[in-house]
Design a protein around this motif. Structure first.
Motif, PDB file in Angstrom:
ATOM      1  N   GLY A 131       1.048  -1.145  -0.139  1.00 54.18           N
ATOM      2  CA  GLY A 131      -0.421   0.235  -0.504  1.00 54.18           C
ATOM      3  C   GLY A 131       1.053   0.570   0.310  1.00 54.18           C
ATOM      4  N   THR A 132       2.257   1.174   1.288  1.00 54.20           N
ATOM      5  CA  THR A 132       2.780   2.223   0.947  1.00 54.20           C
ATOM      6  C   THR A 132       3.212   2.395  -0.310  1.00 54.20           C
ATOM      7  N   ALA A 133       3.606   1.260  -0.798  1.00 52.07           N
ATOM      8  CA  ALA A 133       4.367   1.819  -2.703  1.00 52.07           C
ATOM      9  C   ALA A 133       3.557   1.989  -3.716  1.00 52.07           C
ATOM     10  N   ILE A 134       1.706   1.920  -3.619  1.00 52.49           N
ATOM     11  CA  ILE A 134       0.938   1.997  -4.476  1.00 52.49           C
ATOM     12  C   ILE A 134       0.704   3.796  -4.485  1.00 52.49           C
ATOM     13  N   ALA A 135       0.842   4.000  -2.621  1.00 52.73           N
ATOM     14  CA  ALA A 135       1.001   5.555  -2.883  1.00 52.73           C
ATOM     15  C   ALA A 135       2.363   6.296  -3.042  1.00 52.73           C
ATOM     16  N   ASN A 136       3.041   5.462  -3.094  1.00 49.36           N
ATOM     17  CA  ASN A 136       4.018   6.224  -3.465  1.00 49.36           C
ATOM     18  C   ASN A 136       3.861   6.351  -4.550  1.00 49.36           C
ATOM     19  N   LYS A 137       4.019   5.444  -5.300  1.00 55.47           N
ATOM     20  CA  LYS A 137       3.199   6.216  -7.405  1.00 55.47           C
ATOM     21  C   LYS A 137       2.665   5.024  -7.889  1.00 55.47           C
ATOM     22  N   GLU A 138       1.361   4.814  -8.597  1.00 56.23           N
ATOM     23  CA  GLU A 138       0.261   4.289  -9.286  1.00 56.23           C
ATOM     24  C   GLU A 138       0.968   2.868  -9.617  1.00 56.23           C
ATOM     25  N   TRP A 139       2.469   3.013 -10.922  1.00 58.62           N
ATOM     26  CA  TRP A 139       2.425   1.915 -11.144  1.00 58.62           C
ATOM     27  C   TRP A 139       2.898   0.616 -10.059  1.00 58.62           C
ATOM     28  N   ALA A 140       3.345   0.876  -9.046  1.00 59.70           N
ATOM     29  CA  ALA A 140       3.947  -0.186  -8.226  1.00 59.70           C
ATOM     30  C   ALA A 140       2.113  -1.037  -7.743  1.00 59.70           C
ATOM     31  N   LEU A 141       0.978  -0.734  -8.061  1.00 56.71           N
ATOM     32  CA  LEU A 141      -0.150  -1.663  -8.632  1.00 56.71           C
ATOM     33  C   LEU A 141       0.267  -2.713  -8.867  1.00 56.71           C
ATOM     34  N   LEU A 142       1.090  -3.203 -10.256  1.00 51.80           N
ATOM     35  CA  LEU A 142       1.951  -4.277 -10.814  1.00 51.80           C
ATOM     36  C   LEU A 142       2.813  -5.252 -10.045  1.00 51.80           C
ATOM     37  N   ALA A 143       2.640  -4.947  -8.225  1.00 55.94           N
ATOM     38  CA  ALA A 143       3.582  -6.011  -7.958  1.00 55.94           C
ATOM     39  C   ALA A 143       2.820  -6.489  -7.199  1.00 55.94           C
ATOM     40  N   LEU A 144       0.878  -6.239  -7.078  1.00 57.70           N
ATOM     41  CA  LEU A 144      -0.360  -7.133  -6.571  1.00 57.70           C
ATOM     42  C   LEU A 144      -0.200  -7.877  -6.612  1.00 57.70           C
ATOM     43  N   ALA A 145      -0.075  -8.592  -7.900  1.00 53.68           N
ATOM     44  CA  ALA A 145       0.100 -10.026  -8.977  1.00 53.68           C
ATOM     45  C   ALA A 145       1.090 -10.761  -7.805  1.00 53.68           C
ATOM     46  N   PRO A 146       2.559 -10.499  -7.976  1.00 47.07           N
ATOM     47  CA  PRO A 146       3.241 -11.422  -7.209  1.00 47.07           C
ATOM     48  C   PRO A 146       3.065 -11.660  -5.675  1.00 47.07           C
TER      49      PRO A 146
END
Length: 422
Positions: free
Chosen positions: A148-163
Motif C-alpha cells: 500500500g505504501t508503494a502504491i501511494a508512492n506511485k501508482e505503477w506499484a499496482l504491478l506488484a499486486l499480482a506477485p
C-alpha cells in the motif's frame, strides 16, 4: 551517491513539479500543498516529515530537496544490506554479496534519477521487492502495508499486486485490505481537494494524450518525423518523432492489462505443479519466492517497454527486482542484473549525447524485448537454458524420486532390535 547527485535542483523535474507545493508546505499552507501536488503527490505526502525536519533545522530550498531524497536512498540501502546478509547466510562469496549491494546502492541509474529529480522510483522499487519477500515468508499484514505504501508512492506499484498475492500462502484478503487502507490513508487528503491537480492529472496519466514520446519503448518507430518536438523548459529535441494519435489512450492501460495473462498463466502452472508434487515443501517455498520476484521483474520491464513516457529512472525498479531474483538464486551472482544495468546506462545516458533518437530506440529494441523473452522462458519453463541447479532441474529430480518411491513394491518396516539383557 547523494553527494554526487544532489548538488542542485535547477532545470530538473523537481523544480517544475514539486518545488512549489513543498514551498507551501514548509510555510504551513497544507491546503495549498495538496492543491499544487503533482500526480505523484502521494510520494510527497509520505516524505513530508523529512521536509518539515529541514524546516525545523532552518534549511532552505536545497536542504528540502536533499532531505526529500534521503528516505528513497535509505530504502535502497536497506534492501541491499538485507540481500547481502541473506546471501552471507546462504554461503555466497563476498564478490556476489558486494555486487548485489552495489547494484542496489551505487547503481549509475540512481545517479541519473537524482539528477533529474525523481528519487521516488528507488523508494517504490525497494518497497515492491520487500513486499514480495515478506509475502513469501508469510508476513501477510506487513506485506500489505509495504504494498500500500508503494502504491501511494506511485501508482505503477499496482504491478506488484499480482506477485504479492501469488506468493502469499494464505490470508490474501488481509493483505488486500491492509494495502488498500494504507494507500487510501495517504491519497485521501489529495483526492479530497477537488480543486487541485491530483485527480485531473491521475486521470490524464491513466489514459494520456500527452505529446511525451520517448525513444526507449516499442512504439517508437510507429511515430513520424516532421514536427519540431520540444522538451522541458522549451528545449528542442532534434531527431525526435511525434506519437501516433491512437497510442495516447492505449499505452498506460496496456501496461496493467499485460499483467493479467502473465499472472494467470503462472497461477495455472503452479496449480498443476502443486497437484503433482504435494510433498516437496522446501523446494516449493524457494521456487515460489523466486517465481514472484521474477514475475515482478518481468512486469516492471514490460512497463518500460510499453510506456511511451519511458525514461532513465523507469528502469530502476526493474533492476532492483532482477537483482533480488538473482541474488536469492542457486548461484547468487547477479550478472544478468549487472549486464542489464550497463546496457540501460549506455542506452539512456551515453547514447543520448552521442547518437540519434532512432539509434537509441534501436538499441533498446535490441536488448529489452529479448531480455523480456528470456525472463518469460525462465519463469514459465525453468531449466530451458540448461543452467545447473535451477528450480526446473531440482523439480525434475524430485519428481523422478517421488515417482520411483510410489512405484516401488511395498516392504514392511523392520522391527527395532531388542536390547540384550545384562
Amino acid at each position: 551517491m547523494a553527494w554526487l547527485g544532489l548538488y542542485g535542483f535547477a532545470w530538473t523535474d523537481y523544480e517544475v513539479e514539486a518545488r512549489a507545493p513543498l514551498h507551501a508546505l514548509v510555510h504551513g499552507h497544507v491546503t495549498e500543498f495538496l492543491r499544487l501536488a503533482p500526480v505523484y503527490g502521494g510520494s510527497l505526502v509520505l516524505r513530508a516529515p523529512f521536509v518539515l525536519l529541514a524546516n525545523l533545522w532552518g534549511g532552505g530550498d536545497l536542504a528540502v530537496y536533499r532531505l526529500l531524497a534521503l528516505p528513497c536512498l535509505l530504502a535502497a540501502v536497506a534492501l541491499g544490506v538485507w540481500l547481502a546478509g541473506e546471501m552471507r547466510r546462504r554461503g555466497r562469496p563476498p564478490l556476489a554479496r558486494g555486487l548485489a549491494l552495489a547494484l542496489c546502492v551505487a547503481n549509475p541509474l540512481t545517479l541519473a534519477a537524482l539528477e533529474v529529480g525523481h528519487p521516488e522510483e528507488l523508494l517504490g522499487g525497494a518497497l515492491c521487492v520487500a513486499a514480495v519477500l515478506l509475502a513469501a515468508r508469510g508476513q501477510t499484514l506487513w506485506a500489505g502495508v509495504l504494498l500500500g505504501t508503494a502504491i501511494a508512492n506511485k501508482e505503477w506499484a499496482l504491478l506488484a499486486l499480482a506477485p504479492v498475492l501469488l506468493v502469499l500462502p494464505s490470508r490474501r484478503a488481509l493483505c488486500l485490505l491492509s494495502a488498500a487502507a494504507v494507500a487510501g490513508a495517504v491519497l485521501a487528503p489529495l483526492a479530497l481537494v477537488h480543486t487541485g491537480n491530483f485527480i485531473a492529472e491521475t486521470r490524464a496519466t491513466a489514459s494520456t494524450s500527452s505529446s511525451i514520446f520517448q525513444p526507449w519503448q516499442v512504439w517508437w518507430f510507429l511515430g513520424h518525423h516532421g514536427a519540431v518536438v520540444h522538451g522541458t523548459f522549451g528545449r528542442i529535441k532534434p531527431g525526435y518523432r511525434t506519437a501516433p494519435g491512437w497510442i495516447g489512450g492505449l499505452s498506460h492501460p496496456l501496461v496493467l492489462a499485460f499483467a493479467l495473462p502473465l499472472t494467470g498463466a503462472l497461477w495455472w502452472r503452479r496449480t498443476r505443479q502443486a497437484a503433482r508434487a504435494e510433498d516437496v515443501q522446501e523446494e516449493s517455498f524457494a521456487m515460489r519466492e523466486r517465481q514472484a520476484l521474477l514475475l515482478l521483474a518481468l512486469l516492471l520491464l514490460a512497463r518500460c517497454m510499453l510506456d511511451t513516457w519511458d525514461t532513465v529512472y523507469y528502469a530502476i525498479p526493474f533492476l532492483l527486482a532482477l537483482t533480488a531474483w538473482e541474488a536469492l538464486g542457486p548461484r547468487g551472482l547477479p550478472v544478468l542484473a549487472l549486464a542489464a544495468t550497463a546496457l540501460a546506462w549506455i542506452d539512456f545516458e551515453w547514447l543520448r549525447v552521442h547518437a540519434s533518437a532512432d539509434a537509441q530506440a534501436g538499441l533498446f529494441l535490441a536488448w529489452a524485448p529479448p531480455l523480456a523473452v528470456g525472463l518469460a522462458l525462465a519463469l514459465y519453463r525453468p531449466g530451458t537454458f540448461g543452467a545447473r541447479g535451477t528450480p526446473g532441474r531440482l523439480r525434475a529430480v524430485l519428481t523422478r524420486e517421488l515417482t520411483r518411491r510410489r512405484s516401488a513394491p511395498w516392504r514392511a518396516p523392520r522391527p527395532a532390535p531388542r536390547a540384550r539383557p545384562r
